[in-house]
Scaffold this active site. Structure first.
Site, PDB file in Angstrom:
ATOM      1  N   LYS A  49       0.277  -4.957   3.371  1.00 20.73           N
ATOM      2  CA  LYS A  49       0.645  -3.712   3.900  1.00 20.73           C
ATOM      3  C   LYS A  49       0.861  -2.872   2.847  1.00 20.73           C
ATOM      4  O   LYS A  49       1.522  -3.093   1.733  1.00 20.73           O
ATOM      5  CB  LYS A  49       2.443  -4.115   4.495  1.00 20.73           C
ATOM      6  CG  LYS A  49       2.871  -3.269   5.241  1.00 20.73           C
ATOM      7  CD  LYS A  49       4.119  -3.555   5.776  1.00 20.73           C
ATOM      8  CE  LYS A  49       4.545  -2.667   6.993  1.00 20.73           C
ATOM      9  NZ  LYS A  49       5.071  -1.237   6.433  1.00 20.73           N
ATOM     10  N   ASP A  51       1.909   1.020   1.359  1.00 25.34           N
ATOM     11  CA  ASP A  51       2.773   2.055   1.330  1.00 25.34           C
ATOM     12  C   ASP A  51       2.229   3.300   1.708  1.00 25.34           C
ATOM     13  O   ASP A  51       1.936   4.193   0.689  1.00 25.34           O
ATOM     14  CB  ASP A  51       3.540   2.048   0.117  1.00 25.34           C
ATOM     15  CG  ASP A  51       5.111   2.518   0.474  1.00 25.34           C
ATOM     16  OD1 ASP A  51       5.063   3.149   1.490  1.00 25.34           O
ATOM     17  OD2 ASP A  51       5.901   2.845  -0.603  1.00 25.34           O
ATOM     18  N   GLU A 196       3.724  -3.172  -0.290  1.00 26.84           N
ATOM     19  CA  GLU A 196       4.849  -2.907   0.504  1.00 26.84           C
ATOM     20  C   GLU A 196       5.094  -4.155   1.128  1.00 26.84           C
ATOM     21  O   GLU A 196       6.386  -4.372   1.295  1.00 26.84           O
ATOM     22  CB  GLU A 196       4.557  -1.903   1.746  1.00 26.84           C
ATOM     23  CG  GLU A 196       5.694  -1.427   2.341  1.00 26.84           C
ATOM     24  CD  GLU A 196       5.555  -0.297   3.447  1.00 26.84           C
ATOM     25  OE1 GLU A 196       6.363   0.366   3.940  1.00 26.84           O
ATOM     26  OE2 GLU A 196       4.181  -0.202   3.406  1.00 26.84           O
TER      27      GLU A 196
END
Length: 347
Positions: A49, A51, A196
């Site tokens: 993931k 950011d 993230e």
């Protein structure tokens, strides 16, 4: 559908204020909070993931490329260098889902850096050179006039990889997916590399445009929450003529009952404070926009505003009465609509 009209037309010009733009019907599929974490196995794939901010790229056969934000706005003019997506597809029409990120000096995604690009339409060459952005692709929604949203995630990823985009431009990347791997080890890798978190995607999942689904599960390393700004309080000392804190809310259900969820007074840069003040002053109103009274200590000396600005905070935890604890400001989110920000269900 024809190759140059394989997706709905995205309307609106980035020269106009976001509030005046017509919205595209294109919306990305969203992941749900992930507990419990799936076990390693053949049913799930894992992605890191990043950011940044979501954007769907609409690429015509001619190479013309438009970038559509999560709330349906055309943001192509904010990231002109990313129209290179049309070039790397080499004459193929497609709609792709991905994340726009800015990288720090260590090559790690930096949301604060991206903030400096998010609000600037038609950035000058100096800004694009100082803060380049990259487009990380992870899904393929249509190709050469054929809609792929009914295909499985596994099939869409296979077709995306077959496009051979990786390596054609340093600005467009296709991060690999992982399978049959311990997700806790992936979380450690994400942590070590300043990412993230991770996302689990069911291999059999279809792409549900505009929906939040438990076919995709997110496991962030930081607790973040999107918030609606309902007011602000002047600061003291060196911030006496600026914003001291923001009064935050979220809706009980979309657009209904703005609920007070706390305040934030840390995490601001001087650039952020100046920008916030410019945006808050035109929105001032005489009465509170919240459905119930804000606690007296936070309402005292408050300057109320129309609840239009959306931001994001990082925080430690939720209190039992659904208030944010130990929050810090991350920045405004022009890619989100205030009415969509709701108080998350208690875990």
């Amino acid at each position: 559908m024809g190759e140059d009209s394989a997706v709905p037309e995205a309307s609106g010009s980035s020269r106009r204020d976001h509030g005046e733009q017509r919205r595209s019907p294109i919306r990305p599929m969203l992941a749900s909070g992930g507990q419990p974490m799936p076990q390693a196995g053949p049913r799930w794939s894992w992605e890191f993931k990043f950011d940044g901010v979501r954007a769907i790229a609409v690429v015509e056969k001619s190479g013309r490329t438009r970038l559509i934000s999560r709330n349906g706005l055309d943001v192509t003019s904010h990231y002109p260098e990313l129209t290179v997506v049309g070039e790397v597809l080499d004459g193929r029409a497609a709609m792709l889902d991905g994340e726009i990120v800015a990288l720090d000096e260590q090559g790690r995604p930096s949301f604060p850096l991206l903030q400096r690009r998010m609000h600037v339409a038609h950035p000058k060459a100096g800004l694009t050179a100082e803060i380049p952005v990259f487009y990380y692709l992870f899904d393929l929604l249509s190709l050469d006039g054929t809609e792929l949203t009914a295909e499985t995630y596994l099939r869409r990823r296979e077709l995306l990889d077959d496009l051979g985009v990786e390596g054609r431009s340093k600005l467009v990347r296709v991060p690999p997916r992982q399978q049959d791997v311990d997700p806790n080890l992936l979380l450690d890798v994400a942590r070590d590399n300043g990412l993230e978190g991770i996302i689990a995607k069911l291999n059999s999942s279809r792409y549900r445009m505009g929906e939040r689904s438990r076919d995709w599960l997110k496991f962030p390393l930081l607790n973040t929450q999107e918030v609606v700004v309902g007011g602000w309080k002047p600061g003291s000392g060196s911030r006496a003529d600026s914003v001291g804190s923001l009064i935050l809310g979220a809706y009980d259900s979309p657009g209904v009952g703005l609920h007070y969820i706390g305040h934030v007074g840390t995490g601001f840069t001087q650039r952020m404070l100046a920008d916030l003040l410019d945006r808050l002053r035109p929105l001032e109103r005489l009465t509170s926009p919240f459905a119930a009274p804000v606690p007296r200590e936070h309402a005292r000396h408050a300057r109320w505003v129309e609840p239009r600005l959306v931001g994001e905070v990082v925080f430690r935890t939720w209190s039992p009465d659904r208030r944010l604890r130990h929050s810090a400001w991350r920045g405004l989110r022009p890619d989100r609509d205030a009415a969509e920000i709701v108080v998350p269900a208690a875990q």
